[in-house]
Design a protein around this motif. Structure first.
Motif, PDB file in Angstrom:
ATOM      1  N   GLU A 212      45.896  38.683  33.033  1.00 58.18           N
ATOM      2  CA  GLU A 212      45.826  38.462  34.475  1.00 58.18           C
ATOM      3  C   GLU A 212      45.077  39.601  35.169  1.00 58.18           C
ATOM      4  O   GLU A 212      44.246  39.368  36.061  1.00 58.18           O
ATOM      5  CB  GLU A 212      47.229  38.319  35.061  1.00 58.18           C
ATOM      6  CG  GLU A 212      47.237  38.023  36.558  1.00 58.18           C
ATOM      7  CD  GLU A 212      48.631  37.815  37.111  1.00 58.18           C
ATOM      8  OE1 GLU A 212      48.746  37.675  38.354  1.00 58.18           O
ATOM      9  OE2 GLU A 212      49.603  37.798  36.320  1.00 58.18           O
ATOM     10  N   VAL A 213      45.357  40.844  34.766  1.00 60.37           N
ATOM     11  CA  VAL A 213      44.653  41.986  35.348  1.00 60.37           C
ATOM     12  C   VAL A 213      43.159  41.912  35.029  1.00 60.37           C
ATOM     13  O   VAL A 213      42.306  42.115  35.906  1.00 60.37           O
ATOM     14  CB  VAL A 213      45.244  43.310  34.833  1.00 60.37           C
ATOM     15  CG1 VAL A 213      44.457  44.504  35.367  1.00 60.37           C
ATOM     16  CG2 VAL A 213      46.711  43.434  35.217  1.00 60.37           C
ATOM     17  N   CYS A 214      42.846  41.622  33.773  1.00 58.94           N
ATOM     18  CA  CYS A 214      41.446  41.533  33.367  1.00 58.94           C
ATOM     19  C   CYS A 214      40.723  40.447  34.162  1.00 58.94           C
ATOM     20  O   CYS A 214      39.592  40.642  34.637  1.00 58.94           O
ATOM     21  CB  CYS A 214      41.370  41.268  31.867  1.00 58.94           C
ATOM     22  SG  CYS A 214      39.686  41.237  31.210  1.00 58.94           S
ATOM     23  N   LEU A 215      41.359  39.306  34.314  1.00 55.35           N
ATOM     24  CA  LEU A 215      40.750  38.217  35.086  1.00 55.35           C
ATOM     25  C   LEU A 215      40.580  38.607  36.552  1.00 55.35           C
ATOM     26  O   LEU A 215      39.582  38.236  37.189  1.00 55.35           O
ATOM     27  CB  LEU A 215      41.590  36.949  34.959  1.00 55.35           C
ATOM     28  CG  LEU A 215      41.450  36.199  33.629  1.00 55.35           C
ATOM     29  CD1 LEU A 215      42.572  35.172  33.462  1.00 55.35           C
ATOM     30  CD2 LEU A 215      40.082  35.510  33.546  1.00 55.35           C
ATOM     31  N   ASN A 216      41.522  39.350  37.100  1.00 56.12           N
ATOM     32  CA  ASN A 216      41.378  39.826  38.483  1.00 56.12           C
ATOM     33  C   ASN A 216      40.132  40.702  38.625  1.00 56.12           C
ATOM     34  O   ASN A 216      39.383  40.590  39.605  1.00 56.12           O
ATOM     35  CB  ASN A 216      42.617  40.610  38.914  1.00 56.12           C
ATOM     36  CG  ASN A 216      43.823  39.729  39.158  1.00 56.12           C
ATOM     37  OD1 ASN A 216      43.700  38.515  39.347  1.00 56.12           O
ATOM     38  ND2 ASN A 216      45.008  40.320  39.139  1.00 56.12           N
ATOM     39  N   VAL A 217      39.925  41.586  37.648  1.00 59.74           N
ATOM     40  CA  VAL A 217      38.741  42.448  37.669  1.00 59.74           C
ATOM     41  C   VAL A 217      37.476  41.598  37.654  1.00 59.74           C
ATOM     42  O   VAL A 217      36.518  41.850  38.406  1.00 59.74           O
ATOM     43  CB  VAL A 217      38.765  43.428  36.478  1.00 59.74           C
ATOM     44  CG1 VAL A 217      37.416  44.120  36.317  1.00 59.74           C
ATOM     45  CG2 VAL A 217      39.870  44.460  36.656  1.00 59.74           C
ATOM     46  N   ILE A 218      37.457  40.574  36.803  1.00 60.28           N
ATOM     47  CA  ILE A 218      36.266  39.730  36.682  1.00 60.28           C
ATOM     48  C   ILE A 218      36.024  38.936  37.963  1.00 60.28           C
ATOM     49  O   ILE A 218      34.907  38.908  38.494  1.00 60.28           O
ATOM     50  CB  ILE A 218      36.404  38.798  35.466  1.00 60.28           C
ATOM     51  CG1 ILE A 218      36.412  39.625  34.169  1.00 60.28           C
ATOM     52  CG2 ILE A 218      35.261  37.778  35.440  1.00 60.28           C
ATOM     53  CD1 ILE A 218      36.764  38.827  32.935  1.00 60.28           C
ATOM     54  N   TRP A 219      37.050  38.283  38.488  1.00 60.85           N
ATOM     55  CA  TRP A 219      36.882  37.481  39.700  1.00 60.85           C
ATOM     56  C   TRP A 219      36.481  38.349  40.892  1.00 60.85           C
ATOM     57  O   TRP A 219      35.652  37.940  41.721  1.00 60.85           O
ATOM     58  CB  TRP A 219      38.173  36.720  40.005  1.00 60.85           C
ATOM     59  CG  TRP A 219      38.270  35.415  39.252  1.00 60.85           C
ATOM     60  CD1 TRP A 219      38.874  35.197  38.056  1.00 60.85           C
ATOM     61  CD2 TRP A 219      37.725  34.157  39.664  1.00 60.85           C
ATOM     62  NE1 TRP A 219      38.753  33.876  37.673  1.00 60.85           N
ATOM     63  CE2 TRP A 219      38.058  33.216  38.651  1.00 60.85           C
ATOM     64  CE3 TRP A 219      37.001  33.722  40.782  1.00 60.85           C
ATOM     65  CZ2 TRP A 219      37.671  31.866  38.730  1.00 60.85           C
ATOM     66  CZ3 TRP A 219      36.626  32.385  40.860  1.00 60.85           C
ATOM     67  CH2 TRP A 219      36.952  31.480  39.850  1.00 60.85           C
ATOM     68  N   ASP A 220      37.053  39.546  40.987  1.00 63.02           N
ATOM     69  CA  ASP A 220      36.744  40.414  42.120  1.00 63.02           C
ATOM     70  C   ASP A 220      35.329  40.996  42.042  1.00 63.02           C
ATOM     71  O   ASP A 220      34.804  41.472  43.062  1.00 63.02           O
ATOM     72  CB  ASP A 220      37.751  41.565  42.195  1.00 63.02           C
ATOM     73  CG  ASP A 220      39.139  41.106  42.618  1.00 63.02           C
ATOM     74  OD1 ASP A 220      39.267  39.965  43.109  1.00 63.02           O
ATOM     75  OD2 ASP A 220      40.097  41.887  42.425  1.00 63.02           O
ATOM     76  N   ASN A 221      34.737  40.978  40.841  1.00 69.14           N
ATOM     77  CA  ASN A 221      33.414  41.575  40.647  1.00 69.14           C
ATOM     78  C   ASN A 221      32.479  40.616  39.910  1.00 69.14           C
ATOM     79  O   ASN A 221      31.594  41.053  39.176  1.00 69.14           O
ATOM     80  CB  ASN A 221      33.549  42.881  39.857  1.00 69.14           C
ATOM     81  CG  ASN A 221      34.497  43.877  40.488  1.00 69.14           C
ATOM     82  OD1 ASN A 221      34.126  44.620  41.376  1.00 69.14           O
ATOM     83  ND2 ASN A 221      35.755  43.889  40.027  1.00 69.14           N
ATOM     84  N   LYS A 222      32.647  39.328  40.121  1.00 65.45           N
ATOM     85  CA  LYS A 222      31.984  38.331  39.282  1.00 65.45           C
ATOM     86  C   LYS A 222      30.458  38.402  39.327  1.00 65.45           C
ATOM     87  O   LYS A 222      29.794  38.024  38.347  1.00 65.45           O
ATOM     88  CB  LYS A 222      32.457  36.921  39.633  1.00 65.45           C
ATOM     89  CG  LYS A 222      32.261  36.482  41.062  1.00 65.45           C
ATOM     90  CD  LYS A 222      32.846  35.087  41.261  1.00 65.45           C
ATOM     91  CE  LYS A 222      32.665  34.575  42.685  1.00 65.45           C
ATOM     92  NZ  LYS A 222      33.439  35.409  43.656  1.00 65.45           N
ATOM     93  N   ASP A 223      29.890  38.899  40.404  1.00 64.63           N
ATOM     94  CA  ASP A 223      28.431  39.005  40.475  1.00 64.63           C
ATOM     95  C   ASP A 223      27.888  40.111  39.577  1.00 64.63           C
ATOM     96  O   ASP A 223      26.682  40.140  39.298  1.00 64.63           O
ATOM     97  CB  ASP A 223      27.996  39.268  41.915  1.00 64.63           C
ATOM     98  CG  ASP A 223      28.257  38.088  42.839  1.00 64.63           C
ATOM     99  OD1 ASP A 223      28.406  36.956  42.315  1.00 64.63           O
ATOM    100  OD2 ASP A 223      28.328  38.293  44.060  1.00 64.63           O
ATOM    101  N   LYS A 224      28.761  41.013  39.131  1.00 70.61           N
ATOM    102  CA  LYS A 224      28.329  42.114  38.263  1.00 70.61           C
ATOM    103  C   LYS A 224      28.815  41.946  36.820  1.00 70.61           C
ATOM    104  O   LYS A 224      28.691  42.858  36.017  1.00 70.61           O
ATOM    105  CB  LYS A 224      28.851  43.448  38.818  1.00 70.61           C
ATOM    106  CG  LYS A 224      28.175  43.869  40.128  1.00 70.61           C
ATOM    107  CD  LYS A 224      26.705  44.154  39.912  1.00 70.61           C
ATOM    108  CE  LYS A 224      26.049  44.704  41.167  1.00 70.61           C
ATOM    109  NZ  LYS A 224      26.407  46.106  41.421  1.00 70.61           N
TER     110      LYS A 224
END
Length: 396
Positions: A212-224
């Motif tokens: 869940e934490v990893c996915l949060n990082v990805i969704w919050d920074n998905k353009d990068k």
């Protein structure tokens, strides 16, 4: 023709084995169309360097780079300076910088794709290391990789795992780094079976919470984020996460146990590849990916079926010792003249393990010259005290 060997088994007995009953792989030309396939690549040490082989190993640059050209020639991309190259387990940051610099230049000359690992291994984890130190280390390495026109693989950090107080520290550090990169990166979630010091990464030992934490990082920074490679050796976890990624963010399988079905995929999607085992099974992997491009699923599975047993053997516990098997395969197939490794890691697997690896590689059709491989296997067996008959074909 010297192909007969006396091999040891797990029960302390020996048996005779005759190698070389499999056809070579036929490799179509051209790039893969339906999948991106990175092979993490090993390094070749200099066996004649007059230095401590554990503390001050030296790299044979010509043969190290030649192996990368070999991978590119089959259409594979190269994941550089990763754990397959013994990053943090013999390959320090100073070595890694030189490896990245040289390999990026080779990639440009060969027209090959490359992505390079950026981590924090210039830091030694300890009570004095702060989150600011971790961020600065990441920034230094990311800047270096981008200076050399390579995509970044943002590696998991031992120092971050040691000093982070909770998931919010991971989210903050990753967000700060991702805001600064110029192009989308590949994140790297490496399980503790590959590196025990990464246990509890993302702030939780429970994988549901960590994901869940990893996915949060990805969704919050998905353009990068171009994609994420996960190496948890758990196909169901990868499929679950793959279905939760933002549109356009790729899953790169790092599952060296279950890669055929994960790359093929299902009705909901598929994984691309960023695999250490592709270093050892490159011809089979390339042929299989071309078959997948043609929707020839029978050939795809037939080509990879026998490689799975070999891969599971190479990556058996302790999983982090898999690099020994990868380098042994390169030695058997003539890509280097010796079975020596930086950090002295050639001693990490037993002679019984290496003997079974030889048999599985032969049965998978991955010994490109069985006669040469058999002669080299006999040299290793003789050193281990398992006497073989006299032989000489003039190949060594």
């Amino acid at each position: 023709m010297v192909k007969q060997l006396t091999l040891p088994d797990k029960n302390g007995k020996s048996y005779e084995y005759h190698a070389g009953n499999h056809k070579a792989f036929i490799l179509p030309e051209g790039p893969f169309k339906s999948r991106i396939a990175f092979s993490a690549a090993h390094v070749v040490c200099d066996p004649l360097a007059d230095s401590d082989p554990v503390l001050r190993s030296k790299i044979d640059w010509e043969n190290t780079l030649a192996y990368r050209r070999h991978l590119w020639s089959m259409g594979l991309s190269v994941a550089e300076a990763m754990d397959t190259a013994q990053r943090g387990m013999g390959l320090n940051w100073e070595h890694a910088k030189e490896l990245i610099r040289r390999s990026a230049a080779e990639a440009k000359a060969a027209g090959g794709r490359i992505a390079c690992g950026a981590g924090t291994d210039q830091l030694l984890p300890g009570p004095s290391v702060t989150l600011s130190d971790v961020q600065a280390a990441y920034e230094e390495q990311c800047e270096f990789v981008e200076q050399h026109n390579s995509q970044i693989i943002l590696m998991a950090s031992r120092a971050l795992a040691d000093c982070a107080q909770g998931p919010e520290d991971y989210e903050r550090i990753y967000a700060n780094i991702l805001r600064q990169v110029s192009k989308p990166v590949i994140l790297h979630w490496l399980g503790d079976m590959f590196d025990p010091s990464l246990k509890g990464y993302w702030g939780y030992k429970n994988l549901d919470d960590a994901m869940e934490v990893c996915l949060n990082v990805i969704w919050d920074n998905k353009d990068k984020v171009d994609g994420i490679k996960i190496s948890l050796l758990d196909a169901s976890r990868e499929i679950e996460m793959r279905r939760l990624l933002p549109p356009g963010v790729k899953m790169y399988t790092g599952d060296d146990f279950n890669y055929p079905e994960l790359i093929k995929g299902d009705e909901h999607g598929y994984s691309h590849a960023l695999l250490g085992i592709f270093d050892a099974i490159a011809p089979a992997a390339a042929a299989a990916l071309h078959a997948l491009d043609d929707h020839d699923y029978d050939s795809y599975h037939a080509l990879l079926e026998n490689t799975v047993q070999l891969s599971r053997h190479i990556f058996q516990a302790p999983t982090y010792s898999y690099k020994t098997g990868i380098v042994f395969m390169a030695y058997l197939n003539g890509h280097q003249s010796h079975f020596r490794m930086i950090g002295g890691a050639e001693s990490a697997r037993s002679i019984v393990h290496l003997s079974e690896l030889f048999v599985l590689a032969d049965q998978a059709g991955l010994l490109s010259d069985p006669e040469l491989a058999a002669e080299r296997m006999k040299l290793v067996l003789n050193v281990a005290g398992i006497r073989q008959e006299e032989y000489s074909s003039g190949k060594l």
